[in-house]
Each structure stands twice: as structure tokens, then as C-alpha cells.
Design an enzyme around this catalytic site. Structure first.
Site, mmCIF file in Angstrom:
data_model
loop_
_atom_site.group_PDB
_atom_site.id
_atom_site.type_symbol
_atom_site.label_atom_id
_atom_site.label_comp_id
_atom_site.label_asym_id
_atom_site.label_seq_id
_atom_site.Cartn_x
_atom_site.Cartn_y
_atom_site.Cartn_z
ATOM 1 N N HIS A 9 0.903 -1.218 -0.059
ATOM 2 C CA HIS A 9 -0.071 -0.131 0.031
ATOM 3 C C HIS A 9 0.775 1.222 0.003
ATOM 4 C CE1 HIS A 9 -2.716 3.070 2.175
ATOM 5 N NE2 HIS A 9 -3.266 2.840 1.068
ATOM 6 N N SER A 10 0.654 2.147 -0.989
ATOM 7 C CA SER A 10 1.243 3.700 -0.996
ATOM 8 C C SER A 10 2.718 3.307 -1.041
ATOM 9 C CB SER A 10 0.808 4.181 0.407
ATOM 10 O OG SER A 10 1.098 5.716 0.272
ATOM 11 N N TYR A 11 3.560 3.895 0.022
ATOM 12 C CA TYR A 11 4.794 3.839 -0.087
ATOM 13 C C TYR A 11 5.389 2.149 -0.154
ATOM 14 C CZ TYR A 11 9.253 2.801 2.729
ATOM 15 O OH TYR A 11 10.408 2.284 3.239
ATOM 16 N N GLY A 69 4.686 0.206 -2.161
ATOM 17 C CA GLY A 69 4.963 -0.213 -3.600
ATOM 18 C C GLY A 69 6.545 -0.235 -3.962
ATOM 19 N N HIS A 119 -7.685 6.945 0.174
ATOM 20 C CA HIS A 119 -6.553 6.247 0.090
ATOM 21 C C HIS A 119 -6.367 5.115 0.954
ATOM 22 C CE1 HIS A 119 -2.271 5.920 -0.772
ATOM 23 N NE2 HIS A 119 -1.818 6.128 0.421
#
Length: 243
Positions: free
Chosen positions: A76-78, A80, A225
Site C-alpha cells: 500500500h502506498s509507499y 509499492g 487512500h
């Protein structure tokens, strides 16, 4: 039975997945949702030496220690960035990479390359009293909220798990130079219910073809998000299509 390994984003902890884990487990799957070094219950380990490589080591270490195979690796998010380098290290253990409203890097890129606005966070951290702490993003008025979470009870819960991000996480490059990683299927899940993204935070377009040559797969969830908080059932339903 599949094995899901859920990796949280910046500032969060493994608790972020508490509403998703039981939904996957009840469908008969094995689920891991670790807290990366420096967050949540490991916040005492945070420091200027903690970086992206630390978090890659966290996940690779778990995969090897538990002898996990055919892993559906969700970032998720960072995270990745994290799952990309993890796949580079142990491609034979990964069945699928899932980029959940996530940064999607190329080899050698840092967070700044993927999301240029990150540079302002780095500059602020380096010039701060600590020299390395990146505080969580603030809460904004709806519909932005706190990482897309607007329900007051949920906002309080999310805030209770947040801690500072070590700046080195945003400075270290991703490694994607192992040719075996190109064979791993990818799925992109985009959260589309939040406000329009500000300049420098635009999501990279997903190319029509995956690195393995097959058509790209992009799914959407109409929420903010932190979809694991706001739409856990919908997220679990999508993940179960892969399991």
C-alpha cells in the site's frame, strides 16, 4: 489456500490491515500483516539509519523465516517501493504483486522519482531538529480527511497507529534488476473516491502491457487512500480474486 502478505505504507503499522485480515483468513487463506521497522510496536527502533532497504529486509526475512511460497504480495502506498525490491530479492517466492494505491517504481528510482512532491518532505526532515523524522500528513477537511478517512472514529483509530517516517525510506533507490521479476504478474488497485491529487502527487499511468507481456490489470475502489480502513470488504473481495 493462498498466502497473502500485506505491507502497510508510510507512517502506518500492521494494524492498518485489521479489518482485512479476518476476511481473507475466513476464506481459508494464510495472511501475514507485519509491522515494518520503526513503526507501531517497533517505533523504538526508528532512527536515521532505517530506510527502504531495512523494510525490504523485514519482508524478505519474514518470507524466508516462514518459508512462504506463492505469495500474493500487497503493498500500500509507499510499500509499492518495498514490494518491488522484495520481488527482486526472492522472485521465485512471489505469485503476484499487488500495488494498492501505491508507488510503482522502475529500477533505481526513489520515492522522489515516483512522486516528486516527496522532495519537500525530505527537505523538511533534513532541516528539522531531528534531521531525519518525516511526520505524518495532517488531516484535511472532507473529502480528503486523514489519508482519505473521514469517519471520526476511524480517524481516531488511524491516528493512534501513526508514527514518523525515517527520511532514508524516501532516499534509497528501488532495485529491480533481476530479470526474473518481469515474469511476476501485477495487479494495480486504485482508490478513486478521494479528492483530485495535488501537483506532484499524480498517479503514474499504468502501461497497457505488464512487464511479463500480458495485458495490465487495473481495478478501482471508490474510496479514499486508506481503503483497508474505509472499504475492507470491497478490498478483500478484489484480493480474493487473486487467491
Amino acid at each position: 489456500m493462498s498466502t497473502f502478505l500485506l505491507v502497510h505504507g508510510a507512517w502506518h503499522s500492521g494494524r492498518a490491515w485489521e479489518r482485512v485480515v479476518p476476511l481473507l483468513a475466513s476464506a481459508g487463506h494464510r495472511v501475514f500483516a507485519p509491522t515494518l521497522t520503526g513503526y507501531g510496536e517497533t517505533v523504538h527502533l526508528a532512527g536515521p539509519e532505517v530506510g527502504l532497504d531495512t523494510h525490504v529486509d523485514d519482508v524478505v526475512g519474514l518470507i524466508l523465516a516462514e518459508d512462504l511460497r506463492d505469495v500474493v504480495l500487497v503493498g500500500h502506498s509507499y510499500a509499492g517501493l518495498v514490494i518491488s525490491s522484495v520481488a527482486n530479492e526472492v522472485p521465485d517466492r512471489i505469485a503476484e504483486l499487488v500495488y494498492l494505491d501505491a508507488m510503482v517504481p522502475e529500477d533505481g528510482e526513489t520515492a522522489v522519482d515516483v512522486m516528486p512532491v516527496t522532495q519537500s518532505l525530505i527537505d523538511a526532515a533534513l532541516s528539522s531538529e531531528s534531521g531525519w523524522r518525516v511526520p505524518p500528513m495532517p488531516e484535511f477537511p472532507p473529502p480528503a480527511g486523514l489519508f482519505g478517512v473521514t469517519d471520526p472514529a476511524d480517524v481516531a483509530w488511524v491516528r493512534s497507529m501513526l508514527s514518523d517516517q525515517p527520511v532514508r525510506c524516501l532516499q534509497q533507490p528501488v532495485h529491480l534488476d533481476n530479470p526474473a521479476t518481469t515474469a511476476i504478474p501485477r495487479t494495480h488497485i486504485h482508490c478513486t473516491g478521494g479528492p483530485a491529487r495535488v501537483e506532484g502527487m499524480e498517479r503514474r499511468p499504468v502501461p497497457p502491457t505488464q512487464p511479463n507481456g500480458t495485458p495490465s490489470r487495473v481495478w478501482e475502489i471508490d474510496t479514499g487512500h486508506d481503503c483497508m480502513v474505509t472499504k475492507p470488504a470491497e478490498l478483500a473481495e478484489l484480493l480474493l480474486k487473486l487467491g
